[in-house]
Motif scaffolding. Structure first.
Motif, PDB file in Angstrom:
ATOM      1  N   ALA A 116       0.827  -1.208   0.000  1.00 34.32           N
ATOM      2  CA  ALA A 116       0.000   0.000   0.000  1.00 34.32           C
ATOM      3  C   ALA A 116       0.859   1.255   0.000  1.00 34.32           C
ATOM      4  O   ALA A 116       0.558   2.237  -0.699  1.00 34.32           O
ATOM      5  N   SER A 120       0.921   3.978  -2.994  1.00 34.40           N
ATOM      6  CA  SER A 120       0.525   5.356  -2.689  1.00 34.40           C
ATOM      7  C   SER A 120       1.622   6.352  -3.033  1.00 34.40           C
ATOM      8  O   SER A 120       1.339   7.482  -3.434  1.00 34.40           O
ATOM      9  N   ALA A 208      -4.337  -0.700   3.428  1.00 30.57           N
ATOM     10  CA  ALA A 208      -4.549   0.424   2.512  1.00 30.57           C
ATOM     11  C   ALA A 208      -5.235   1.577   3.209  1.00 30.57           C
ATOM     12  O   ALA A 208      -4.901   2.747   2.983  1.00 30.57           O
ATOM     13  N   TRP A 209      -6.189   1.255   4.081  1.00 31.77           N
ATOM     14  CA  TRP A 209      -6.883   2.305   4.814  1.00 31.77           C
ATOM     15  C   TRP A 209      -5.936   3.051   5.743  1.00 31.77           C
ATOM     16  O   TRP A 209      -5.975   4.266   5.853  1.00 31.77           O
ATOM     17  N   GLY A 212      -3.653   5.227   3.633  1.00 29.94           N
ATOM     18  CA  GLY A 212      -4.440   6.366   3.145  1.00 29.94           C
ATOM     19  C   GLY A 212      -4.798   7.336   4.242  1.00 29.94           C
ATOM     20  O   GLY A 212      -4.741   8.557   4.052  1.00 29.94           O
TER      21      GLY A 212
END
Length: 216
Positions: A116, A120, A208-209, A212
């Motif tokens: 992730a 990103s 991923a959360w 992010g």
């Protein structure tokens, strides 16, 4: 008439042979595809099996349970195993049985965090270098494979259940492990519905959360 009848019978025999050959070829192709698919799936899950059995082995060493034989991976059933002596204490059995869930979850989550983060920071993946794409593919493979093998096996659940059933009168604390046994049984049952894959995907979604959320 007998000549015509002979020709008709020969045609029927030819059709029957052709159908039999076609069916045999179709079965052989389906079997070959099934065997190949199982072989490729086993290759895909090598990291998960290795980490799972490694966790069992390290847990045995941690609680002092002698190990008799170890197979971190093989093309057979089961694909990996750790044979050890029966632990004297319930706590040792619990640690050995549950260790893969903790270790595989942590390792898979770490791989997904790396994936992730890489995605990103890269931005447009289509413009990324081949090295970046390869690294992302490896991290995704490791995370999915290892996460899929986080659940303890039915054999692990059987060990805990048998010990819980026989030892709870002398030590009621072992009843605390019964919910874990139930969860393991349910997880193995739902694995037919790809629950193990969904669990690994859930780890990726969480990673991923977090990445992010951190960026935001």
């Amino acid at each position: 008439m007998e000549f015509i009848s002979t020709i008709v019978n020969a045609e029927y025999v030819t059709y029957a042979v052709a159908i039999a050959v076609a069916v045999a070829v179709l079965v052989a192709v389906l079997v070959g595809i099934t065997v190949l698919a199982r072989f490729l799936f086993r290759l895909f899950t090598v990291p998960g099996v290795v980490v799972h059995e490694f966790a069992h082995k390290q847990a045995c060493d941690l609680v002092g349970v002698p190990v008799l034989e170890v197979a971190y991976f093989r093309f057979g059933d089961p694909p990996g195993y750790v044979q050890h002596v029966t632990p004297d204490r319930y706590r040792a059995s619990f640690v050995v049985s549950v260790a893969p869930f903790l270790v595989n979850t942590i390792v898979a989550f770490a791989a997904f965090l790396g994936l992730a983060t890489l995605v990103s920071t890269t931005g447009d993946i289509r413009a990324a270098s081949s090295e970046t794409i390869a690294a992302a593919a490896v991290l995704g493979w490791l995370g999915l494979s290892i996460g899929m093998h986080a659940f303890p096996s039915r054999g692990d659940a059987n060990v805990l259940w048998n010990r819980s059933r026989t030892e709870w009168r002398g030590s009621p604390r072992v009843l605390l492990g019964v919910p874990i046994v139930v969860v393991i049984y349910i997880a193995n049952l739902l694995s037919w519905l790809w629950a193990d894959v969904l669990y690994a995907i859930g780890l990726f979604v969480l990673a991923a959360w977090i990445v992010g959320f951190g960026v935001a």
